[in-house]
Structure formats: structure tokens, C-alpha cells
Design a protein around this motif. Structure first.
Motif, PDB file in Angstrom:
ATOM      1  N   GLU A 122       0.358  -1.071  -0.166  1.00  0.00           N
ATOM      2  CA  GLU A 122      -0.167  -0.020  -0.014  1.00  0.00           C
ATOM      3  C   GLU A 122       0.534   1.129   0.232  1.00  0.00           C
ATOM      4  O   GLU A 122       1.997   0.663   0.408  1.00  0.00           O
ATOM      5  CB  GLU A 122      -0.845   0.085   1.035  1.00  0.00           C
ATOM      6  N   PRO A 123       0.077   2.378  -0.645  1.00  0.00           N
ATOM      7  CA  PRO A 123       0.517   3.540  -0.232  1.00  0.00           C
ATOM      8  C   PRO A 123       0.827   4.243   0.877  1.00  0.00           C
ATOM      9  O   PRO A 123       1.458   5.296   1.509  1.00  0.00           O
ATOM     10  CB  PRO A 123       0.023   4.803  -1.297  1.00  0.00           C
ATOM     11  N   TYR A 412       1.518  -5.624 -13.964  1.00  0.00           N
ATOM     12  CA  TYR A 412       1.892  -5.757 -12.783  1.00  0.00           C
ATOM     13  C   TYR A 412       1.796  -7.086 -12.147  1.00  0.00           C
ATOM     14  O   TYR A 412       1.526  -7.672 -12.909  1.00  0.00           O
ATOM     15  CB  TYR A 412       0.583  -4.708 -12.170  1.00  0.00           C
ATOM     16  N   TYR A 414       0.535  -7.070  -9.009  1.00  0.00           N
ATOM     17  CA  TYR A 414      -0.919  -6.687  -8.613  1.00  0.00           C
ATOM     18  C   TYR A 414      -1.637  -5.912  -9.055  1.00  0.00           C
ATOM     19  O   TYR A 414      -1.199  -5.385  -9.736  1.00  0.00           O
ATOM     20  CB  TYR A 414      -0.953  -7.290  -7.161  1.00  0.00           C
ATOM     21  N   PRO A 416      -3.177  -2.419 -10.231  1.00  0.00           N
ATOM     22  CA  PRO A 416      -2.574  -1.094  -9.175  1.00  0.00           C
ATOM     23  C   PRO A 416      -3.805  -0.378  -8.437  1.00  0.00           C
ATOM     24  O   PRO A 416      -5.190  -0.570  -8.987  1.00  0.00           O
ATOM     25  CB  PRO A 416      -2.311  -0.011 -10.790  1.00  0.00           C
ATOM     26  N   HIS A 417      -3.184   0.579  -7.746  1.00  0.00           N
ATOM     27  CA  HIS A 417      -3.994   1.127  -6.761  1.00  0.00           C
ATOM     28  C   HIS A 417      -4.891   2.274  -7.340  1.00  0.00           C
ATOM     29  O   HIS A 417      -4.716   3.041  -8.166  1.00  0.00           O
ATOM     30  CB  HIS A 417      -2.984   1.956  -5.827  1.00  0.00           C
ATOM     31  N   LYS A 419      -6.759   5.839  -7.510  1.00  0.00           N
ATOM     32  CA  LYS A 419      -6.442   7.153  -7.056  1.00  0.00           C
ATOM     33  C   LYS A 419      -6.247   7.593  -5.617  1.00  0.00           C
ATOM     34  O   LYS A 419      -5.779   8.417  -5.508  1.00  0.00           O
ATOM     35  CB  LYS A 419      -7.014   8.178  -8.297  1.00  0.00           C
ATOM     36  N   ILE A 420      -7.572   7.335  -4.892  1.00  0.00           N
ATOM     37  CA  ILE A 420      -7.449   7.868  -3.358  1.00  0.00           C
ATOM     38  C   ILE A 420      -7.147   7.089  -3.316  1.00  0.00           C
ATOM     39  O   ILE A 420      -6.443   7.338  -1.932  1.00  0.00           O
ATOM     40  CB  ILE A 420      -9.332   7.959  -3.426  1.00  0.00           C
ATOM     41  N   ASP A 421      -6.483   6.282  -3.590  1.00  0.00           N
ATOM     42  CA  ASP A 421      -6.049   5.703  -2.149  1.00  0.00           C
ATOM     43  C   ASP A 421      -4.089   6.443  -2.255  1.00  0.00           C
ATOM     44  O   ASP A 421      -3.429   5.896  -0.883  1.00  0.00           O
ATOM     45  CB  ASP A 421      -4.812   3.519  -2.795  1.00  0.00           C
ATOM     46  N   PHE A 422      -4.242   6.661  -3.251  1.00  0.00           N
ATOM     47  CA  PHE A 422      -2.454   8.380  -2.961  1.00  0.00           C
ATOM     48  C   PHE A 422      -3.549   9.263  -2.343  1.00  0.00           C
ATOM     49  O   PHE A 422      -2.289   9.813  -2.137  1.00  0.00           O
ATOM     50  CB  PHE A 422      -2.226   7.512  -4.477  1.00  0.00           C
TER      51      PHE A 422
END
Lengths: 444, 284, 365
Positions: A122-123, A412, A414, A416-417, A419-422
Motif C-alpha cells: 500500500e501507499p 503489474y 498486482y 494498480p491502486h 487514485k483515491i488510495d494515493f
């Protein structure tokens, strides 16, 4: 009668302490056994007891290892058990690995995919700040504890067990864990800071390094081995921060150097079928020095070459140097080129145990193990064990060209995340990535 | 030809500068206690800070836990990588501490303390269970807190690392490997920096595809990191060592915090239009 | 007073001397010994000369063994261990298990535990590479090599350069032993002289932190080794070993007389002065008899000053190195003392009480 029972109990405990796992063993066998009794000032047992006491008192939250983490009981320096969770893991990445040896974490992810292990990357993680701290001293105990607990909280709130990638983070977190447990004044200063971020003090019951996980899994992983390593002489550098910080909290195994050296990564190399070679300076540091690698490179270079690479090659006839920490891979790998000018042309390939294992299991040396970030002759080593390096390389060069021209999208490991997770760490994020199967999460 | 003028007058034995070596010094000084006499070897302007520094270190909550005693066995120094290259040894430090030698600690902290490579071999092997490398860290922490010259000097090339760690919670950036800065790393470093963009894009993890950060943290994470650094007092010591850096980070903190609050509020009210956000908050 | 029986566990110097005194006083003794021979550790490891008189160990041990063997009042249980002691009447019923697993019960009036110590296993000090690097020995190995007259390196030749390291497994918190083993300094100095006696041109260095040849041994050992044998003393503890060329061992340490100066010195042979630990044998005895341990892991006497040979359990006495590191002569003395206390107890019921250790213990870390 009760006093006698008490005495008996005390003796039982004394004997247990001397040979913890020897309740029903043959005494003669016990006589032969080597039992380590390493004791750090407080003793790990004491720290653990205090940890659970604090949990009972509601002072801290303990992140327990659950059955769905598939825990495996390993043995530490003193013979006491250390539980290694092997599934449902939260990746605590290493800043140096991600920055300069990206093939290191990607090899870990790739192997987990291959072995169908559930993980979250996770970021919402910061680095442990240990590199900066050990180099410059520009931090303090409360800040260090805050950084640790904040990361642990992010893993705790989604109920994934933290797996620490970096050796320094691992050693440093073991120390910080002990400090939080033993010092009320730190907890008292830390708590208001955590509350400000809507968090509480959470401490996982074990601090686990990925190399411990990899060793624990290596017998399973090796079933998917693709190349024969039996002709490989592998020298191992065991990273200092993995086993010299809180020494009794690292796994050992009687099968690895008779239990006299940490099980990882030597045991991993051994289980993958390579020949483990010994050299006299095995315990010495790599020369990284935290500050030295940037500003005292004369030291780092000389140390890496004269105290590590040369003994490994001259004494152990090593074909490859395997290690399990960020700084060690960097220092050992990058320090060899400068030696050429002085006539020390060793060019000993340096790999992390994760890369070593992933490649042996058939990972692409470029897209996964990312060996183009290494300065030493890793390709030569791969050719030796039969990896079709040139085919891989050709494909990789084409892949790079396609990416450069926008003809293809990156692949990838897994999903990709979003946008909100960034931006925000939304608690229900696991559901988005894992669907309902990741649903045994906490709603604390 | 060796008998220059100076050489001819120099005697074989020179008198030491440090009066503690000379029994005769008692004639002038009288029999004073060791602690008092120690200080006389320091420059007058350093004495007060040296004593304060040593007092601060001694009163740290870790001090008595880390410093336990010393058998003078030398195991720490003989296993020490830094001692193999520098005139440095952990036993030296432990002895100064055990003997309360404020002046020697002062000298040590202004130079030698930075030689340690933090490998913790000494700590692991010490038969008295001293946490020696931890004591080094306590000295280093306080030298930053006291904004000593040596700390400033050491931290100067570390500005960028400090900036990255404070504002993004990540200590290294891939693009810090510039061939000019790392000529000793050879042609691979050149190749790497030339292809940095595409090398990063080809990494199969979305968090690791930027060249200016090891992995891309979330905005909330970055703000939380800064919160910890400000609230715990780390930034206060940075202020003393590098005021410009402090101001820079302070500005960033305020900006990022308000950006985060705005986004969070919108998200909670279900008013956030994700498409309007830039791909990376670093571009906000 | 026919039929009074005392059990003695262990037949080392302490156990033998207790047995001998008890039989002299007319008691019957049940002697339980784990090994197949009498004599204890000095026999097991084939001790050479004893300090400080430099006389063969056999001169001291053999007469004791002989007198016990010849006594008609001793019943031997060889290759056996005690399994448990139940109080019954005015004594104990003790179960004795032999190596085939057969259990026999004996009724006795009192017990003397003299199960001794074990040498520290230097493999536990893993950075020393004992058992991995050739030509590193323990003092216990050297005693055997000296007594068998086979003091040679792996190349089959007598060593020309020998280093002896003190305090291996003693005074070392990293292995959990924070006590001094008392005898290793004297044994090592004695071995240094023995080596010089046999190989006069050998260089022998002793690496030490403190030399503890206490009492009358100072001049008989420490001074003599310098005056007559020119043994070298270097202050510092060695931190690790390297395999050198030609099966030599390179030692690394700090020359603590010269701040920060490294010692990197090659030797043909390195001897580790491994200390004393209570050992698993005595731990097992303590468990079987219900005795207590003191903070270093040795067996706790009921009062270390006033009643050093009396255990914390009524009717059980202690003699020798199971209560702490001891010399052979100390152990023999304790054998006498324990025999006398057991005699008083069995014949007159004398059992002293002590308030020692009864106060609430505060565990310090």
C-alpha cells in the motif's frame, strides 16, 4: 505441601529455562545439545510478558498472529520459539530497495503470487526512518516510536500482518518495540500524537523479517525450482541489523551451521540446493555505515572489498554473494567496480536472497529480479546456472523500447491502486482489492 | 641535512600540553578533583556546553539502561569495523563515560562519534551487555539537539535525505544516483541514470514507477509523517541545525495539511470527484 | 547403629570424600554414579597435573577411588541416575534408574548430592568457531592431551605458538554466565607452564582481563610462570578467530594497553579456558530431589555462609561444585563437611534453620 509444590514448580521452570523444548526428551540427548543462553539486558521473555500485561491493562493494542496467517513455529537463538506468520501479510517495504534495487521487493511479490499468498502492498506506509536516524541522529525516541506505530496501525486496521522487508527496519523496530513496552514515558508522549491521527498504540506480537519468512517457506518454494544450483558456491553475508540488534529475536536452526549462525539467508540458499561456502569474515559488516555510503565512501569501498568480497572469493571460492538487506546489497554490489583501478577485479555477483530464490524459481531476471540495477556480473552467474539470459534480455530491451514509445503498458504484479488510495487511507480499501474474501478485517 | 635549525633545538622528549600528564602540575593546581581538572583541558568557551551536554546525555532515560559497566576487555573495539580504519574504538567511549570525563566526551562527540558504522557488533558481543551502539546514537542525537558544529557539518550533505524523509516519509530517491556524484560506482550507474525514466516505468508495481521517490506514498501518509516529526520535537532540533530546511518543511506541512483536510472532507461528504484530482498529489 | 544408610550422588572428589568419611564413621553408603567408573570429571576428562602443587591428578583421586572401592559398606549403582526422592519415615525412598531403564528403590536416612559441574561448552560462544576452526581447543581437551602426552596440532607436530584465552563462558552476559569460574586462571597458568616444560622454545601467551590466582597461588603460579617459564601476559579479551594459512589460527582482539590498537596474531594452537557451569547432570539431580537453584543456576544451599553444605530440603546435603565453581581440594573439604552434617542429622536429628533467602525476593534485571 503447597510450598513443596511451589518449589517443584520453580525447578520445573528452571529446567525449562535451561532447555525449553526438552520436556520429554532423553536426558542423554539433552547432554549433547547445545543450548544458547543469550541475554540482552532485559531478556526477550520479559519484554513479551510485559507486552501482554500492557494489553490486559488496556495500555496498548497487540496485533496477534491469527490462524489464517498460517503461523509456523521456528526457533530463536535461545531455543525459544519465534512464530513466523506466512500468509495474509502487509508488505512493509524498504526505501533503499524500492529506490535502488527494485528487483528486491518485486521478487518477494512475485514469489508470493507464485505460492498463492495473500498480501497487501500500500501507499500508506512510510519508511522506518532508521537509515536517516543511524546516519545522522536527527530524530528522537518518540518520533521513532511514532513512525513505527503509525505503520503498524495501517496494517492492523486492515488485519494484515506486517512483514518487514528491510533489515535495518527489522532490527530498529525490534528495539523500538522493546522501548515502547518497557518505557511508560515514551507511551505517554506517544499516545497524544497517535490520537491526533485517530490511531492508538498498536504493537505486533512478533517483528518478522521477510528473510525469516522466506527461509520458513523455502522448502515449499524449492518445489518450484527451475534451475540446478548444485554447482554454485554461494557465500552469504548475514546483515548486521538482522541479527545483532536484539540478537535473541532472530530465527536460528540446527540445520544451518549447527545453529550457530542465523538461519536466514544461509538456510534459504542451502534449501535451494546451492553449496554454502564459508569465509572468515562472515560476521563482519558490509561497510554500508549509513552515512559512510554517501559521504565516507573510501571506507565503504575498502571495507566491502577487503573484508567481504576478497575473503569470500579467495577463501570460499564464491560464485555469488547472497545477502538479505538493502544496504548490504548496495554496498557489496556497487563497491567492487572502483577496485578494478587498483587491480582488484573480482566482479562477484551480488544478489538478495529474494532475487536468488525468485530467479531459481524461474522469475524473469529483468522484469522481475531487475538485475539491470546491479553493477556486478549477475548475468554471467545466471548463464552459469542455465538461465537463458540473452533471450530474456532481448525481450526486455524490446519491452523497454515499447514502453518508451508508448506502444505498451507496464505489466503489474498486482492490481494498480485506485487514485483515491494515493490521497487517503480509507478503511474499506481491502474490499476493493480483495473482494469479500479479505473481509475478516477489523472494524475497530 | 636533517639538522635544520628547528630540529637542532627540539629535544627528544617533548612536554605534553595536557597538564594531567604531569605530576608536577599539582604544584600549580594543587590537588583538585579529577572532574574539575578534566575541564581545564577544554577551551574556556567550551566548558559550559561540554558540561551541559554531558549532563543531558547522562539524564536521558536510556543512559542507565544502555551503560551497565565495563570489564575493559576490548571485545567491542576488536570487532569494530570502524576501528579497523579510524582511530576510534567503542571501549574508549565507554571508559570516558564510566569515568565521567566530560572533556573527553566532548572531544569524542565532536569528531570520533561519527566514525561508528552502527553495525551493533559491539552491542551483541559485549560481555557486560552494554548497548554500545545505542549509546553512540544517544550522543549523536544530543549533538544534533545541541546543534554542535560537528553535527551541522555532518548533516549538510544530508539535507536532501532529511527533506525527503520529513515531507514524504521515504528516505531515498532513485534519481539521487547521479554519475557525477557516484563516479566510483562505474558505468552501470551511468546507464541507470540515463535510462532512469523507462527503467522505473518497467517496474511491475505502480507505487515504484516514479524517479523522484522510492515508492509513492499517499498524501495522508506524508502529512502524518510530518505531524509526527513536528509533534515529537524532531523539527525543533532541525530548526537549530538548519533553519532554512525547517522553514521549507514547515511551509510544505501547512500546504499539504490543508489540501488533505479539503479532500478528506469532500470524500466524507461524498462530494469528491476523483477525476478532478491529479494522478499524483505531488502535482497538486 | 547398624543399618544407617546415606545415599551419595556422584563420585567425583566431593562424593568420594563424603563416602569415605561416612564409611569411616560406620555408615552404609549407596553410591549412585552416572558413568561406568568412579572419579568424576577429573577422571572423565583425564586431568593432567593439578594446580598449585603441580602433581598428577591421579595422585589425589586414585587413593580416594581405591578406599571407596575397597570399602565393604558401599553399594554401587553405576551408570545410573536418581529419578525422585519421596519422604518416608525418618528418611527417603529414592528411585534409581540404570541405563537399561530398570528402576530400583532404596530407602536411606539422608542424601548427599555431589553431582558436580560441567565445563562450559565453547561451541555456545559461537563467534569463537570452536569445533569448526581447526586447532582451537578447550582447557578440558588440553588436560587430556597433556596426560596422554599427545600435545600436538592437527599437523601432528608440537605447537610453537600457543595462545590461552581466559574467561570463555565466564564473566560473559552474552552466554548468560555472569560469574567467575574461579579455577580457570590457575588451570591455564598451570597448563602454560606444562606446555613450556615440554616445549621449551614455544611462545605461550595468556590473554586475560584479570588474573585470579588468589591466595597462595599468586607466586606459585602467576609469578613462577613469568620468572621461570617466561609466559607472556597480554591484557584483552579476544573477540574472534580466523582460519589462518597452514592450519594456524589468527586471533583478533584489542590491545587494551594501547587504546584502539588492534591485535591480529597467528598461533599454532589456541586454548579456550572454558569455565564451569552447573551442567545438566546436576540440574537433573536437583529436579529429582526437589532442590532450589540460585541466581547463576547452581544449586542453592540453605545458607551460603553459615550452612554451605546443607540444601533447602531437610535431610539433603550438598558437596562440591554443584553449588558453585570450586577447586578439587575445596570439593574434598566439602565432602568431609557434608558427611559430618549427615552424620549429625541421622544420629541426632540436627537440622539447622536459616532465615537466608526467606525474605521476599526482588528480581532485578
Amino acid at each position: 505441601m503447597s510450598t513443596e509444590q511451589e518449589v517443584n514448580k520453580k525447578i520445573e521452570e528452571g529446567v525449562k529455562e535451561a532447555f525449553p523444548m526438552a520436556d520429554n526428551v532423553d536426558w542423554n540427548e539433552v547432554y549433547q545439545r547445545i543450548i544458547y543462553r543469550y541475554s540482552t539486558p532485559h531478556g526477550l521473555q520479559h519484554v513479551k510478558e510485559e507486552l501482554y500485561k500492557l494489553e490486559d491493562e488496556g495500555e496498548i493494542i497487540v496485533h496477534h498472529i491469527k490462524p489464517y496467517n498460517n503461523p509456523v513455529k521456528m526457533q530463536s537463538l535461545n531455543g525459544t520459539p519465534k512464530v513466523i506468520p506466512t500468509n495474509k501479510l502487509w508488505q512493509h517495504k524498504s526505501c533503499g530497495q524500492c529506490g535502488h534495487i527494485p528487483g528486491y521487493p518485486t521478487s518477494v511479490f512475485w514469489m508470493m503470487n507464485k505460492m498463492e499468498i495473500d498480501y497487501m502492498d500500500e501507499p500508506h506506509q512510510t519508511s522506518c526512518t532508521g537509515w536517516n536516524y543511524h546516519a545522522s541522529g536527527a530524530s528522537n525516541p518518540v518520533a521513532l516510536a511514532g513512525v513505527y506505530v503509525r505503520n503498524m496501525w495501517r496494517a492492523y486496521e486492515i488485519d494484515y500482518y506486517p512483514l518487514i522487508h528491510c533489515g535495518t527496519s527489522f532490527g530498529h523496530y525490534k528495539e523500538i518495540r522493546n522501548m515502547i513496552v518497557l518505557h511508560k514515558e515514551i507511551r505517554d508522549k506517544l499516545r497524544p500524537i497517535m490520537r491526533k491521527m485517530d490511531m492508538d498504540i498498536v504493537v505486533p506480537e512478533e517483528v518478522v523479517h521477510y528473510s525469516e519468512w522466506l527461509y520458513t517457506m523455502s522448502k515449499k518454494a524449492v518445489q518450484q525450482k527451475k534451475y540446478d544450483l548444485s554447482k554454485v558456491n554461494a557465500a552469504v553475508h548475514t546483515p548486521c541489523h538482522v541479527y545483532k540488534l536484539v540478537p535473541e529475536d532472530t530465527i536460528y536452526d540446527p540445520d544451518v551451521f549447527q545453529g550457530r549462525r542465523p538461519a536466514a539467508p544461509s538456510g534459504t540458499v542451502q534449501n535451494f540446493g546451492a553449496k554454502l561456502v564459508d569465509y572468515s569474515t562472515w560476521w563482519d559488516c558490509c561497510g554500508f555505515g549509513f552515512r559512510h555510503i554517501l559521504t565516507e565512501r573510501e571506507f565503504s569501498r575498502s571495507f566491502a572489498l577487503f573484508k567481504k568480497v576478497i575473503p569470500a572469493v579467495e577463501e570460499g571460492h564464491a560464485d555469488v554473494f547472497v545477502t538479505s538487506d538493502t544496504g548490504c546489497v548496495t554496498t557489496l554490489d556497487k563497491s567492487q567496480w572502483a577496485g578494478k583501478a587498483q587491480g582488484f577485479n573480482y566482479n562477484l555477483p551480488v544478489l538478495a536472497d529474494a532475487q536468488f530464490a525468485a530467479i531459481a524459481m524461474g522469475a524473469d531476471p529483468y522484469t522481475i529480479a531487475q538485475i539491470h540495477w546491479h553493477a556486478t556480473d549477475v548475468e554471467g552467474f545466471l548463464r552459469k546456472i542455465g538461465v537463458p539470459v540473452d533471450d530474456y534480455k532481448e525481450k526486455f530491451i524490446q519491452y523497454l523500447a515499447d514502453i518508451r514509445e508508448g506502444k505498451t503498458e507496464p505489466q503489474y504484479l498486482y492490481t494498480p491502486h485506485r487514485k483515491i488510495d494515493f490521497y487517503l487511507s480509507v478503511p474499506e480499501r481491502v474490499k476493493w482489492y480483495k473482494g469479500d474474501k479479505g473481509a475478516n478485517q477489523k472494524t475497530s | 641535512m636533517f639538522m635544520g635549525k628547528k630540529m637542532a633545538t627540539r629535544s627528544v622528549l617533548e612536554l605534553p600540553d595536557d597538564p594531567r600528564f604531569m605530576d608536577m602540575a599539582y604544584e600549580e593546581q594543587g590537588a583538585v578533583s579529577e572532574e574539575e581538572r578534566n575541564l581545564s583541558s577544554l577551551k574556556p568557551e567550551d566548558r559550559e556546553t561540554a558540561v551541559k551536554f554531558w549532563q543531558a546525555v547522562k539524564s536521558d532515560f536510556r543512559f542507565d539502561e544502555y551503560l551497565r559497566g565495563c570489564l575493559n576487555c576490548g571485545v567491542c573495539t576488536s570487532g569494530c569495523p570502524a576501528a579497523k580504519f579510524y582511530d576510534f574504538g567503542p571501549r574508549e567511549m565507554i571508559q570516558y563515560m564510566m569515568r565521567d570525563e566530560a572533556d573527553k566526551i566532548w572531544e569524542f562527540v565532536n569528531k570520533k562519534v561519527w566514525a561508528c558504522v552502527q553495525c551493533y557488533t559491539c552491542s551483541m558481543r559485549c560481555p557486560f551487555n552494554n548497548e554500545i551502539a545505542g549509546l553512540i546514537m544517544v550522543l549523536r542525537e544530543y549533538s544534533v539537539q545541541f546543534a554542535l558544529e560537528s553535527a551541522k557539518e555532518i548533516l549538510a550533505p544530508y539535507r536532501r535525505v532529511l527533506y525527503t524523509v520529513m515531507t514524504m516519509g521515504n528516505q531515498v530517491t532513485p534519481d539521487m544516483i547521479q554519475p557525477e556524484a557516484f563516479p566510483d560506482w562505474g558505468p552501470q550507474a551511468v546507464e541507470e541514470s540515463k535510462n532512469m525514466d523507462v527503467y522505473r516505468k518497467s517496474i511491475p508495481v505502480d507505487l515504484m514507477q516514479r524517479t523522484d521517490i522510492g515508492w509513492h506514498p499517499s498524501l495522508q501518509t506524508a502529512v502524518e509523517m510530518m505531524t509526527i516529526m513536528f509533534e515529537s520535537g524532531v523539527m525543533d532540533s532541525i530548526k537549530k541545525v538548519d533553519p532554512d530546511l525547517y522553514d521549507m518543511i514547515e511551509d510544505i506541512y501547512q500546504d499539504r495539511k490543508s489540501q488533505l483536510e479539503e479532500i478528506k472532507e469532500k470524500w466524507e461528504k461524498h462530494e469528491l470527484n476523483e477525476n478532478e484530482l491529479p494522478d499524483s498529489w505531488l502535482d497538486l | 547403629m547398624a543399618g544407617e544408610r546415606v545415599m551419595v550422588i556422584g563420585s567425583g572428589p566431593a562424593g568420594l570424600s563424603a563416602t569415605k568419611e561416612l564409611t569411616n564413621m560406620g555408615f552404609n553408603v549407596i553410591l549412585v554414579e552416572r558413568e561406568s567408573y568412579l572419579g568424576g570429571t577429573p577422571k572423565k576428562l583425564k586431568y593432567s597435573l593439578l594446580f598449585p602443587e603441580l602433581r598428577p591428578a591421579t595422585e589425589v583421586i586414585d587413593p580416594l577411588v581405591k578406599s571407596v572401592q575397597e570399602s565393604k559398606n558401599v553399594k554401587f549403582y553405576m551408570e545410573s541416575i536418581v529419578e525422585g526422592a519421596k519422604e518416608e519415615g525418618n528418611g527417603f525412598v529414592v528411585n534409581i534408574k540404570d541405563k537399561t531403564g530398570k528402576v530400583t528403590s532404596e530407602k536411606v536416612n539422608a542424601i548427599i548430592a555431589a553431582s558436580g559441574f560441567e565445563h562450559f561448552d565453547s561451541r555456545r560462544k559461537y563467534e569463537y568457531g570452536y569445533g569448526i576452526v581447526p586447532n582451537i581447543y578447550q582447557i578440558s581437551d588440553i588436560e587430556r592431551m597433556l596426560s596422554e602426552n599427545k600435545l600436538v596440532t592437527t599437523k601432528g607436530t608440537p605447537p610453537k605458538r600457543v595462545a590461552i584465552l581466559l574467561c570463555v563462558g565466564s564473566r560473559d552476559a552474552t552466554v548468560g554466565n555472569t560469574y567467575c569460574s574461579r579455577v580457570c586462571c590457575a588451570v591455564s597458568v598451570k597448563q602454560a607452564m606444562e606446555i613450556k616444560e615440554r616445549i621449551p622454545d614455544a611462545v605461550v601467551h595468556i590473554y586475560y582481563m584479570d588474573i585470579r590466582t588468589y591466595g597462595l597461588m599468586e607466586d606459585k603460579l602467576y609469578w613462577k610462570s613469568q620468572l621461570e617459564y617466561r609466559v607472556g601476559y597480554i591484557r584483552g579479551r579476544i573477540s574472534e578467530f580466523m582460519r589462518g594459512p597452514n592450519d594456524t589460527v589468527i586471533i583478533k582482539g584489542e590491545d587494551t594497553m594501547n587504546l584502539n590498537r588492534a591485535l591480529v596474531v597467528p598461533y599454532d594452537m589456541v586454548i579456550l579456558a572454558n569455565g564451569m557451569e552447573v551442567g545438566l547432570g546436576s540440574k537433573q539431580v536437583a529436579k529429582a530431589l526437589g532442590l532450589q537453584f540460585e541466581e547463576h543456576g547452581f544449586i542453592r544451599p540453605s545458607d551460603p555462609d553459615r550452612l554451605p553444605v546443607q540444601s533447602t530440603r531437610k535431610g539433603i546435603f550438598l558437596a562440591g561444585a554443584l553449588t558453585g565453581p570450586k577447586t578439587i581440594s575445596d570439593s574434598i573439604t566439602e565432602g568431609y563437611a557434608a558427611a559430618m552434617k549427615a552424620y549429625e542429622y541421622v544420629t541426632k536429628g540436627i537440622w539447622d534453620e536459616s532465615s537466608f533467602g526467606k525474605a521476599v525476593e526482588v528480581v532485578k534485571h
